[in-house]
Scaffold this motif. Structure first.
Motif, PDB file in Angstrom:
ATOM      1  N   LEU A 182      -7.286   4.686  -0.967  1.00 50.93           N
ATOM      2  CA  LEU A 182      -6.820   3.328  -1.260  1.00 50.93           C
ATOM      3  C   LEU A 182      -7.510   2.349  -0.312  1.00 50.93           C
ATOM      4  O   LEU A 182      -7.393   2.475   0.908  1.00 50.93           O
ATOM      5  N   LEU A 228      -3.408   7.181   5.989  1.00 47.37           N
ATOM      6  CA  LEU A 228      -2.791   7.368   4.677  1.00 47.37           C
ATOM      7  C   LEU A 228      -3.693   6.829   3.570  1.00 47.37           C
ATOM      8  O   LEU A 228      -3.892   7.484   2.542  1.00 47.37           O
ATOM      9  N   ARG A 229      -4.268   5.650   3.777  1.00 44.75           N
ATOM     10  CA  ARG A 229      -5.151   5.068   2.761  1.00 44.75           C
ATOM     11  C   ARG A 229      -6.393   5.933   2.557  1.00 44.75           C
ATOM     12  O   ARG A 229      -6.852   6.121   1.431  1.00 44.75           O
ATOM     13  N   VAL A 241       3.514  13.264  -0.281  1.00 39.50           N
ATOM     14  CA  VAL A 241       2.865  12.326   0.629  1.00 39.50           C
ATOM     15  C   VAL A 241       2.851  12.916   2.027  1.00 39.50           C
ATOM     16  O   VAL A 241       3.906  13.280   2.563  1.00 39.50           O
ATOM     17  N   ARG A 262       2.258   1.883  -3.425  1.00 36.90           N
ATOM     18  CA  ARG A 262       1.266   2.384  -4.377  1.00 36.90           C
ATOM     19  C   ARG A 262       0.965   3.864  -4.147  1.00 36.90           C
ATOM     20  O   ARG A 262       0.810   4.624  -5.101  1.00 36.90           O
ATOM     21  N   VAL A 263       0.872   4.269  -2.879  1.00 32.82           N
ATOM     22  CA  VAL A 263       0.605   5.677  -2.585  1.00 32.82           C
ATOM     23  C   VAL A 263       1.751   6.551  -3.090  1.00 32.82           C
ATOM     24  O   VAL A 263       1.540   7.564  -3.768  1.00 32.82           O
ATOM     25  N   ALA A 265       1.789   9.649  -6.142  1.00 31.85           N
ATOM     26  CA  ALA A 265       1.698  11.010  -5.604  1.00 31.85           C
ATOM     27  C   ALA A 265       2.988  11.795  -5.823  1.00 31.85           C
ATOM     28  O   ALA A 265       4.083  11.223  -5.885  1.00 31.85           O
ATOM     29  N   TYR A 324      -5.505   9.037   0.575  1.00 28.08           N
ATOM     30  CA  TYR A 324      -5.203   8.814  -0.840  1.00 28.08           C
ATOM     31  C   TYR A 324      -6.162   7.816  -1.494  1.00 28.08           C
ATOM     32  O   TYR A 324      -5.880   7.292  -2.570  1.00 28.08           O
ATOM     33  N   ASP A 344       0.837  -1.203   0.000  1.00 30.79           N
ATOM     34  CA  ASP A 344       0.000   0.000   0.000  1.00 30.79           C
ATOM     35  C   ASP A 344       0.873   1.254   0.000  1.00 30.79           C
ATOM     36  O   ASP A 344       0.590   2.222  -0.710  1.00 30.79           O
TER      37      ASP A 344
END
Length: 356
Positions: A208, A202-203, A157, A149-150, A154, A206, A146
């Motif tokens: 996710l 974070l998910r 972040v 991917r973020v 981006a 963004y 994960d």
């Protein structure tokens, strides 16, 4: 950074070391001292190579062709490829004249079923797949993926750590790698609570969905039950949720180790005799975890601490080292150095009590 790109500094050193070992023939003349009774090999993803510029988890994947080469070299070197069920006898009983190797795969990735399983079936190779109960049930956190991917998507972040919003610039490839390395290190060395709180935030920030990543990448129970019909396949336990066990309280650790055995046995309809510690390095699994794996009724438990195994009637079967087959070093030089044990010379000369 990728298979064909620039390696991080420490991996450039590893590559040079592997080349030096082979150049002077150390994988041959050190073999009587370093090979031991055998080794347990560790794999994660097996899939066709995708040459991505940003691939911070590339060490965790190899190609099917390299897996086939590994089997070829093991057999060429006179190393028996055996089932994990036979390891105790080879270590503590009659070790035999030939060294052994065990093929183990962590996390239960679907690509193991798609790419590794047909190849190993064709080559008549026994192997073990360690399954996380949550992942196979379509839920959980592959947080290191994960995070990749973020950062990949981006240019900046932001993440809450230690109660503060911290922002990292991720426009350039160099910035992306630096950010991944910094955050991966901080998240892994902090508490489980901090890790999951930070990753959940974070998910959300963004957009996710963690479960979608797990469902995309990990085999489900129906797939695993179908795989397990192959007599060469052993299913092992890899906890309920894949935590860093040393960061958890005693009750959670006991549940993750013992209840994952019960849960996976119920799902698979067969005994589960083997366990792998998540992350598995010295900072992630220790004496408490080794004891609980033994008390939970497993026949063996494996770490990710590097090394070969040396025969002993008093060997500790619940803290076994493994040899990681690293996706950043998919060369015959690297394989020969690792399989001979020459790459682990200090451990061979001064084997710890844990490694017997």
């Amino acid at each position: 950074m990728t298979q064909n790109g620039t390696l991080p500094a420490r991996h450039r050193l590893f590559r040079s070391g592997f080349a030096a070992i082979n150049a002077i023939g150390a994988d041959r003349w050190l073999r009587p001292f370093t090979l031991g009774a055998g080794m347990i090999l560790m794999f994660h993803h097996v899939r066709p190579w995708q040459d991505k510029a940003f691939a911070p988890n590339a060490s965790l994947e190899i190609t099917p062709e390299f897996l086939a080469l590994t089997v070829k070299i093991l057999r060429r070197e006179g190393i028996d490829i055996i089932s994990l069920d036979d390891v105790a006898q080879r270590i503590m009983g009659n070790p035999g004249e030939r060294p052994f190797a065990v093929m183990t795969f962590d996390d239960g990735y679907r690509d193991n079923l798609e790419h590794a399983a047909p190849l190993l079936r064709a080559l008549d190779v026994p192997w073990t797949l360690y399954v996380v109960d949550g992942f196979a049930s379509g839920r959980g956190s592959l947080w290191w993926l994960d995070l990749e991917r973020v950062i990949a998507a981006a240019n900046e972040v932001s993440i809450f750590l230690a109660g503060k919003l911290q922002t990292y610039q991720t426009t350039s490839l160099k910035q992306k790698y630096a950010t991944f390395d910094a955050l991966h290190r901080r998240l892994k060395t902090g508490s489980e609570e901090q890790l999951h709180r930070a990753m959940d935030e974070l998910r959300q920030r963004y957009e996710l969905d963690p479960n979608s990543v797990v469902r995309e990448l990990c085999a489900d129970w129906n797939e695993l039950r179908s795989l397990a019909k192959d007599p060469n396949v052993t299913i092992g336990a890899h906890t309920l949720t894949h935590p860093i066990l040393t960061q958890c309280d005693a009750r959670k650790v006991e549940a993750e180790i013992a209840l994952s055995k019960d849960a996976i046995e119920m799902r698979m309809g067969r005994p589960i005799r083997h366990f792998a510690f998540p992350h598995g390095d010295a900072a992630s699994a220790g004496a408490r975890e080794f004891r609980l794996s033994r008390e939970s009724g497993y026949d063996t438990a494996v770490t990710t601490q590097p090394g070969h195994i040396f025969a002993s009637p008093t060997a500790d079967l619940w803290s076994l080292p493994r040899v990681s087959i690293n996706g950043l070093h998919q060369t015959e030089n690297a394989l020969r150095a690792l399989l001979s044990g020459a790459a682990f010379l200090p451990q061979a000369i001064l084997p710890s009590k844990r490694r017997a």
